[in-house]
Design an enzyme around this catalytic site. Structure first.
Site, PDB file in Angstrom:
ATOM      1  NE  ARG A 108       4.073   1.273  63.478  1.00 23.87           N
ATOM      2  CZ  ARG A 108       4.633   2.470  63.715  1.00 23.87           C
ATOM      3  NH1 ARG A 108       5.407   2.654  64.767  1.00 23.87           N
ATOM      4  NH2 ARG A 108       4.425   3.466  62.896  1.00 23.87           N
ATOM      5  CG  HIS A 135       5.398   4.336  57.776  1.00 18.59           C
ATOM      6  ND1 HIS A 135       4.149   3.997  58.253  1.00 18.59           N
ATOM      7  CD2 HIS A 135       5.917   5.200  58.693  1.00 18.59           C
ATOM      8  CE1 HIS A 135       3.941   4.628  59.400  1.00 18.59           C
ATOM      9  NE2 HIS A 135       4.980   5.375  59.686  1.00 18.59           N
ATOM     10  CD  GLN A 138       5.360   9.591  58.377  1.00 17.79           C
ATOM     11  OE1 GLN A 138       5.261   8.971  59.419  1.00 17.79           O
ATOM     12  NE2 GLN A 138       5.397  10.914  58.336  1.00 17.79           N
ATOM     13  CG  ASP A 231      13.203   7.181  59.261  1.00 14.44           C
ATOM     14  OD1 ASP A 231      13.051   7.477  60.465  1.00 14.44           O
ATOM     15  OD2 ASP A 231      12.751   6.124  58.752  1.00 14.44           O
ATOM     16  CB  CYS A 272       8.590   9.684  59.433  1.00 15.56           C
ATOM     17  SG  CYS A 272      10.086   8.762  59.842  1.00 15.56           S
ATOM     18  NE  ARG A 317       1.591   9.128  59.868  1.00 15.24           N
ATOM     19  CZ  ARG A 317       2.049   8.112  60.611  1.00 15.24           C
ATOM     20  NH1 ARG A 317       3.042   8.281  61.431  1.00 15.24           N
ATOM     21  NH2 ARG A 317       1.533   6.902  60.486  1.00 15.24           N
TER      22      ARG A 317
END
Ligand code: CP
Ligand code: NVA
Length: 330
Positions: A108, A135, A138, A231, A272, A317
């Site tokens: 990440r 991402h 996700q 988001d 998310c 997730r």
């Protein structure tokens, strides 16, 4: 022939076919069932993975750790300050070292080119746990969440409200195009996905019988939507100075009960996470003090409403990251 992702990297969904993405969602669903039944699934006993985080995380890190342990693996976490990567050792050398010790590497951090370079040199599968551009883990969780609600994403409509050019919005546009779900980016023209990515996704969408719409009109964007998604307005790695400008540009795109009422009656709200829906965070409190706003991308009312699926999404997730690890390492 069935889908086989053994030995593959997981860097962005543009690299995967609709069948491969659906396979990962199916696998996540199966692994979720095993976890809920309490059936052990230590399928990868004896393997080891490393998690490289150059940005902070709650869900992604914990998902990789719990998924790794459930699969019977050893898991090593390296935080932004405790490895040599970047400062004293190149990405290429780091990849070659870690690839000698571990069976898989999660990254990440910043530019997509970093995770691509790790993958090019590691000799073992590399998984993107979020970059500035994408991402992808996700998305498997989000498609599982949508499937749990509506059966299939195909033919449905997802509207992303707000900072529509960020990593999550980009990835949603790709996964929707791949799986035949109509995607709408609803925000100001300054915060839209790049023309290049839109063109690529429109070609993919045409093959899969769905559309990509970009609009700055909230009523048009949300009309007929099954999923309203948002988001945060300033992503990790972006400077705090951007808040004033982003608030000015994105306030009209806050997800409120009035916005939800413009979508389909049975529409769900997704995010998310993490989210600034109240002032219970340091940054949320600072923004309230400085700008006099207590809710940013979504109101607390919508976040806590019966339409909200944000915690199902967060749980998913873990199951979907487990699917990605298992599919690529088995
Ligand atoms: N959604 C998500 O990636 O959360 P974290 O930043 O907590 O990992
Ligand atoms: N766009 C957000 C997503 C966090 C999961 C960020 O990059 O900070």
């Amino acid at each position: 022939m069935g889908v086989n992702l053994s030995g593959r990297h997981f860097l962005k969904l543009l690299d995967f076919t609709p069948e491969e993405i659906t396979y990962l969602v199916d696998l996540a669903e199966e692994l979720k069932k095993l976890k809920h039944e309490g059936t052990p699934h230590r399928y990868l006993e004896g393997k080891n993975i490393v998690l490289l985080f150059e940005k902070t995380s709650t869900r992604t890190r914990c998902s990789f750790e719990v998924a790794g342990h459930d699969l019977g693996m050893g898991v090593t976490y390296l935080d932004p300050k405790s490895s040599q990567m970047g400062k004293k050792e190149s990405i290429e050398d780091t990849a070659r070292v870690l690839g000698r010790m571990f069976d898989g590497i999660e990254y990440r951090g910043y530019g997509q080119e970093i995770v691509e370079e790790l993958a090019a040199n590691a000799g073992v599968p590399v998984w993107n746990g979020l970059t500035t551009e994408f991402h992808p883990t996700q998305m498997i969780a989000d498609m599982l969440t949508i499937r749990e609600e509506f059966g299939s994403p195909k033919g449905r409509k997802l509207t992303f409200m707000g900072d529509a050019g960020n990593n999550v919005a980009n990835s949603l546009m790709v996964v929707c195009a791949k799986l035949g779900m109509n995607f709408c980016a609803c925000g100001p023209k300054e915060q839209m996905p790049s023309d290049e990515l839109v063109a690529t996704c429109r070609e993919i969408a045409a093959e899969n019988g769905c559309e990509i719409l970009l609009t700055d009109d909230v009523a048009e964007g949300v009309a007929g939507s099954d999923v309203v998604y948002t988001d945060i307005w300033v992503s990790m790695g972006e400077p705090a100075e951007l808040w004033a400008e982003r608030i000015r540009l994105l306030e009209p795109y806050r997800v409120t009960s009035e916005v939800m009422a413009l979508a389909k009656e049975d529409a769900i709200f997704m995010h998310c996470l993490p989210s600034y829906h109240d002032t219970k965070t340091t940054i949320g409190a600072e923004i309230a003090e400085k700008f006099g706003i207590e809710e940013l991308e979504v109101t607390d009312e919508v976040f806590e409403s019966a339409q909200s699926r944000v915690f199902d999404e967060a749980e998913n997730r873990m199951h979907s990251i487990k699917a990605v690890i298992y599919a690529t390492l088995k």
